[in-house]
Design an enzyme around this catalytic site. Structure first.
Site, PDB file in Angstrom:
ATOM      1  N   CYS A 109       0.822  -1.205   0.000  1.00 53.91           N
ATOM      2  CA  CYS A 109       0.000   0.000   0.000  1.00 53.91           C
ATOM      3  C   CYS A 109       0.864   1.266   0.000  1.00 53.91           C
ATOM      4  O   CYS A 109       1.506   1.559  -0.996  1.00 53.91           O
ATOM      5  CB  CYS A 109      -0.989  -0.045   1.161  1.00 53.91           C
ATOM      6  SG  CYS A 109      -2.347   1.139   1.022  1.00 53.91           S
ATOM      7  N   GLU A 156      -2.636  -9.360   3.505  1.00 49.84           N
ATOM      8  CA  GLU A 156      -2.883  -9.765   4.893  1.00 49.84           C
ATOM      9  C   GLU A 156      -4.331  -9.533   5.307  1.00 49.84           C
ATOM     10  O   GLU A 156      -4.674  -9.647   6.486  1.00 49.84           O
ATOM     11  CB  GLU A 156      -1.952  -8.980   5.822  1.00 49.84           C
ATOM     12  CG  GLU A 156      -2.400  -7.583   6.192  1.00 49.84           C
ATOM     13  CD  GLU A 156      -2.401  -6.580   5.048  1.00 49.84           C
ATOM     14  OE1 GLU A 156      -3.027  -5.526   5.188  1.00 49.84           O
ATOM     15  OE2 GLU A 156      -1.798  -6.860   3.991  1.00 49.84           O
ATOM     16  N   HIS A 186      -3.886  -5.498  -0.236  1.00 51.55           N
ATOM     17  CA  HIS A 186      -3.531  -6.017   1.091  1.00 51.55           C
ATOM     18  C   HIS A 186      -3.598  -7.542   1.129  1.00 51.55           C
ATOM     19  O   HIS A 186      -4.672  -8.117   1.303  1.00 51.55           O
ATOM     20  CB  HIS A 186      -4.470  -5.440   2.147  1.00 51.55           C
ATOM     21  CG  HIS A 186      -4.239  -3.994   2.426  1.00 51.55           C
ATOM     22  ND1 HIS A 186      -3.363  -3.550   3.399  1.00 51.55           N
ATOM     23  CD2 HIS A 186      -4.725  -2.879   1.836  1.00 51.55           C
ATOM     24  CE1 HIS A 186      -3.346  -2.228   3.412  1.00 51.55           C
ATOM     25  NE2 HIS A 186      -4.161  -1.793   2.471  1.00 51.55           N
TER      26      HIS A 186
END
Length: 357
Positions: A247, A334, A332
């Protein structure tokens, strides 16, 4: 129920119901399409300085589970919803969203047409807004001039900390915190990484002196180009240690390599963004939360090679830096509460560290 008002910089005013804290907050009005991950999004530092419209009609129907927080406190400035659930049903629920926002002193407004607001932002772009429980209108000139500032400084940890995995330590990772989600550290810990979390303003020399196997550049809020010192430190790290950026970390890595970033009309925020891997030809569904993107054309002449693109609008979603043993992702991997299609990116990072320079 107490009234609340949403003032937009284009002059439009919406009346709704107050929930959460009372008061007045100014921010950049954006929308997210996520259907789950309530507390995760509320505590995501990437939302710092923003007022967030949740497009899913009911907000907080399974309540708040405090163990799922991505940072210690709520990060967004205010919340805009069609309806909020006052009596959530979930065996993991610790409290309602109303109670959580009151505890966090975050202002919310419900009972407004979130579909109309989302369409407005999609068509005209993000804009500044004020949520208030006061009867007095805001200063419209000040509203128009508002800009999110000192966002990384406000969300980064102030001290160095060390997180150790259960079992043997396989790798040592320096996680530079620009407003990091807890799930990034958790994903590294699950792979046997000892994670040393450094504040955003840590010099490159300190990172290199730590004897780490790799560097993780975290997510975070705001305009990546504002962080000149951070970009300079990333430039010093290139080619000296394997790196992985997510990001904001992805955007600043591109700036450090000599590329450019641009502000998107309304950004990508939600858990349903399709991304194509140009090497493997595979499309994955990803979670995203950003208002800026790397200009893919500006990678020409740098060591960066475009690897991932957004299927919807063709924007850059990931870059490989083979000469530097580094790579970065706009989305993302995660993500919580999901999707988890791309968690193998952390396995790729451990393989990169294993190979070394």
């Amino acid at each position: 129920m107490k009234k609340a008002y949403l003032y937009l910089e284009n002059g439009q005013v919406l009346e709704g119901q107050s929930f959460g804290a009372s008061g007045t907050v100014t921010g950049e009005l954006v929308f997210t399409t996520g259907m789950t991950g309530c507390v995760e999004s509320l505590t995501d530092p990437s939302y710092f300085g923003q007022l967030v419209i949740y497009t899913f009609p009911q907000f907080g129907n399974y309540g708040i589970c405090l163990k799922d927080k991505e940072s210690p406190q709520c990060q967004m400035g205010g919340v805009v919803v069609r309806e909020f659930c006052q009596e959530p049903s979930n065996f993991r629920c610790d409290q309602s969203v109303d109670a959580f926002l009151k505890d966090q002193n975050v202002v919310g407004i419900a009972g407004v047409d979130t579909r109309m607001l989302t369409q407005m932002i999609r068509d005209k772009g993000v804009m500044n807004a004020v949520i208030t429980t006061e009867e007095t209108p805001p200063d419209m000139e000040a509203l128009k001039a508002y800009r999110v500032e000192q966002s990384v400084e406000s969300t980064s940890e102030k001290e160095v900390s060390v997180l150790s995995p259960e079992g043997d330590v396989k790798f040592s990772v320096a996680l530079i915190d620009y407003g990091a989600k807890q799930s990034i550290a958790n994903s590294l810990l699950l792979r046997g990484c000892q994670v040393t979390v450094y504040p955003y303003n840590t010099p490159a020399e300190t990172i290199l002196a730590g004897g780490h196997d790799g560097v993780m550049l975290s997510n975070g809020p705001g305009d990546p180009a504002d962080n000149l010192f951070c970009i300079q430190q990333i430039r010093k790290l290139f080619g000296k240690i394997p790196m992985f950026g997510i990001c904001l970390g992805h955007q600043m890595m591109a700036l450090a390599a000599g590329a450019r970033t641009t502000k998107l009309k309304f950004g990508h925020r939600g858990a349903n963004q399709p991304v194509k891997d140009l090497v493997e030809g595979k499309v994955s569904i990803t979670s995203q939360n950003h208002g800026y993107a790397v200009d893919a054309a500006s990678l020409e002449g740098t060591e960066g090679v475009l690897r991932f693109v957004n299927v919807n609008d063709g924007t850059c979603e990931g870059v490989d830096y083979p000469a530097y043993h580094a790579f970065s992702l706009q989305f993302h991997p995660e993500a919580h509460g999901g999707p988890l299609d791309c968690q193998t990116a952390f396995d790729r990072f451990t393989e990169t560290m294993k190979e070394g320079l």
